[in-house]
Design a protein around this motif. Structure first.
Motif, PDB file in Angstrom:
ATOM      1  N   GLU A 118       0.840  -1.213   0.000  1.00 52.50           N
ATOM      2  CA  GLU A 118       0.000   0.000   0.000  1.00 52.50           C
ATOM      3  C   GLU A 118       0.870   1.257   0.000  1.00 52.50           C
ATOM      4  OE1 GLU A 118      -3.196  -0.005  -0.717  1.00 52.50           O
ATOM      5  OE2 GLU A 118      -2.942  -2.185  -0.820  1.00 52.50           O
ATOM      6  N   GLY A 119       1.990   1.182   0.694  1.00 51.34           N
ATOM      7  CA  GLY A 119       2.934   2.308   0.691  1.00 51.34           C
ATOM      8  C   GLY A 119       3.473   2.580  -0.710  1.00 51.34           C
ATOM      9  N   VAL A 120       3.798   1.511  -1.428  1.00 47.39           N
ATOM     10  CA  VAL A 120       4.286   1.660  -2.811  1.00 47.39           C
ATOM     11  C   VAL A 120       3.181   2.258  -3.685  1.00 47.39           C
ATOM     12  CG1 VAL A 120       5.039   0.394  -4.865  1.00 47.39           C
ATOM     13  CG2 VAL A 120       5.983  -0.197  -2.624  1.00 47.39           C
ATOM     14  N   TYR A 121       1.943   1.833  -3.462  1.00 44.48           N
ATOM     15  CA  TYR A 121       0.834   2.360  -4.261  1.00 44.48           C
ATOM     16  C   TYR A 121       0.606   3.849  -3.987  1.00 44.48           C
ATOM     17  CZ  TYR A 121      -0.474  -2.432  -5.581  1.00 44.48           C
ATOM     18  OH  TYR A 121      -0.488  -3.708  -6.091  1.00 44.48           O
ATOM     19  N   ARG A 122       0.908   4.284  -2.758  1.00 43.27           N
ATOM     20  CA  ARG A 122       0.774   5.727  -2.479  1.00 43.27           C
ATOM     21  C   ARG A 122       1.832   6.507  -3.262  1.00 43.27           C
ATOM     22  NH1 ARG A 122      -0.840   3.795   2.517  1.00 43.27           N
ATOM     23  NH2 ARG A 122       1.247   3.734   3.412  1.00 43.27           N
ATOM     24  N   THR A 123       3.038   5.923  -3.395  1.00 38.53           N
ATOM     25  CA  THR A 123       4.090   6.595  -4.167  1.00 38.53           C
ATOM     26  C   THR A 123       3.807   6.524  -5.662  1.00 38.53           C
ATOM     27  OG1 THR A 123       5.669   5.928  -2.470  1.00 38.53           O
ATOM     28  CG2 THR A 123       6.604   6.675  -4.562  1.00 38.53           C
ATOM     29  N   PHE A 124       3.259   5.389  -6.091  1.00 43.44           N
ATOM     30  CA  PHE A 124       2.987   5.171  -7.518  1.00 43.44           C
ATOM     31  C   PHE A 124       1.509   4.796  -7.711  1.00 43.44           C
ATOM     32  CE2 PHE A 124       7.509   3.779  -7.057  1.00 43.44           C
ATOM     33  CZ  PHE A 124       8.102   4.685  -7.919  1.00 43.44           C
ATOM     34  N   PRO A 125       0.601   5.794  -7.678  1.00 44.00           N
ATOM     35  CA  PRO A 125      -0.834   5.478  -7.810  1.00 44.00           C
ATOM     36  C   PRO A 125      -1.148   4.720  -9.100  1.00 44.00           C
ATOM     37  CG  PRO A 125      -0.501   7.775  -7.176  1.00 44.00           C
ATOM     38  CD  PRO A 125       0.849   7.218  -7.484  1.00 44.00           C
ATOM     39  N   ARG A 126      -0.364   4.953 -10.137  1.00 44.61           N
ATOM     40  CA  ARG A 126      -0.593   4.243 -11.397  1.00 44.61           C
ATOM     41  C   ARG A 126      -0.488   2.729 -11.221  1.00 44.61           C
ATOM     42  NH1 ARG A 126       0.198   5.747 -16.811  1.00 44.61           N
ATOM     43  NH2 ARG A 126       0.046   7.871 -16.075  1.00 44.61           N
ATOM     44  N   GLU A 178       9.409  13.052 -10.267  1.00 43.19           N
ATOM     45  CA  GLU A 178       8.519  13.395  -9.147  1.00 43.19           C
ATOM     46  C   GLU A 178       8.451  12.250  -8.139  1.00 43.19           C
ATOM     47  OE1 GLU A 178       4.715  14.655 -10.624  1.00 43.19           O
ATOM     48  OE2 GLU A 178       5.670  16.186 -11.890  1.00 43.19           O
ATOM     49  N   SER A 179       8.416  11.020  -8.666  1.00 44.44           N
ATOM     50  CA  SER A 179       8.348   9.861  -7.762  1.00 44.44           C
ATOM     51  C   SER A 179       9.627   9.736  -6.939  1.00 44.44           C
ATOM     52  CB  SER A 179       8.136   8.575  -8.560  1.00 44.44           C
ATOM     53  OG  SER A 179       7.001   8.684  -9.364  1.00 44.44           O
TER      54      SER A 179
END
Ligand code: ATP
Length: 238
Positions: A118-126, A178-179
């Motif tokens: 979930e943390g990775v998804y917050r950084t990379f919503p795509r 940006e990421s």
């Protein structure tokens, strides 16, 4: 104490020397870009630091511990994650499955893996939007997000990124920048190997410039960028 301290690193391939007396450091939470032309030794530095290539001499200290002779698995477990160039995803696995492989050393606890994901998804919503898709169906920029996301699954304090922008379209490079800034804002330090000078100048706190296996320049980004040797290296004589 620096997070990463590389002292007098020498390495080569058989009898061919690739690095000679390379020294630099990375503080907690900062971005240090490694610059230099083809064959300057950037990838060899990254691989030596991560335990993927054996240094012939010199010392690598991470978090105060000597990791020079440690294997890559121990080094990942101590908090240093390496994302190699080439963007290697497992094409027939989903985004989610690819990410989970990055946490295999902590695989015993499913809830920990899910939280990190979930943390990775917050950084990379795509990646969250594409979580059930096969990795092979992603664009180049998305695959790059995925391999970086996989590197973050071990919750590193230092992420080593080898040419993440190579071969990406300008819009993907901007998104990637940006990421990387967001990753740093989250407290993770980054060693960034970058061919695109503008990307390095925008992101890095400090630059380390390699030429033929030697560090020829190092310091705060603005100071190093003003050195005429940078202009010569990237734009020819000026
Ligand atoms: P690039 O941007 O082209 O990847 P680099 O700065 O990352 O370059 P390295 O890949 O670290 O440079 O290479 C440093 C030197 O080591 C070069 O002279 C290269 O030819 C040599 N080298 C790299 N990998 C090998 C290998 N597997 N076997 C033999 N020599 C190698």
């Amino acid at each position: 104490m620096a997070l990463l301290e590389v002292r007098g690193l020498c390495a080569g391939y058989g009898a061919v020397p690739a690095l000679d007396d390379v020294s630099f450091h990375v503080e907690r939470g900062e971005i240090v870009a490694l610059l230099g032309g083809n064959g300057a030794g950037k990838t060899t530095v990254a691989r030596s630091v991560s335990g993927l290539h054996r240094a012939s001499s010199g010392t690598v200290l991470f978090d105060g511990r000597d990791i020079t002779r440690c294997g890559p698995q121990r080094i990942v477990q101590s908090g240093l994650s390496h994302v190699s160039d080439g963007r290697r995803v497992f094409p027939s696995l989903t985004v989610e499955e690819n990410l989970d492989l990055g946490a295999y050393l902590d695989g015993r606890r499913k809830n920990v893996v899910a939280e990190r994901r979930e943390g990775v998804y917050r950084t990379f919503p795509r990646l969250a939007e594409r979580r059930t898709q096969h990795a092979g169906s992603l664009s180049g920029g998305e695959q790059q997000m995925l391999v970086i996301g996989r590197g973050l699954m071990s919750e590193p304090s230092l992420l080593v990124l080898d040419e993440p922008s190579a071969g990406l379209a300008p819009t993907s490079i901007a998104a990637l920048g940006e990421s990387i800034a967001a990753i740093r804002a989250g407290g993770t330090a980054v060693v960034l190997i970058e061919q695109h000078l503008q990307v390095a100048l925008q992101l890095a706190d400090r630059l380390v410039v390699l030429q033929e296996g030697h560090v020829i320049l190092g310091g705060r980004t603005a100071e190093v960028a003003a050195d005429p040797r940078i202009g010569q290296m990237y734009f020819g004589d000026r």
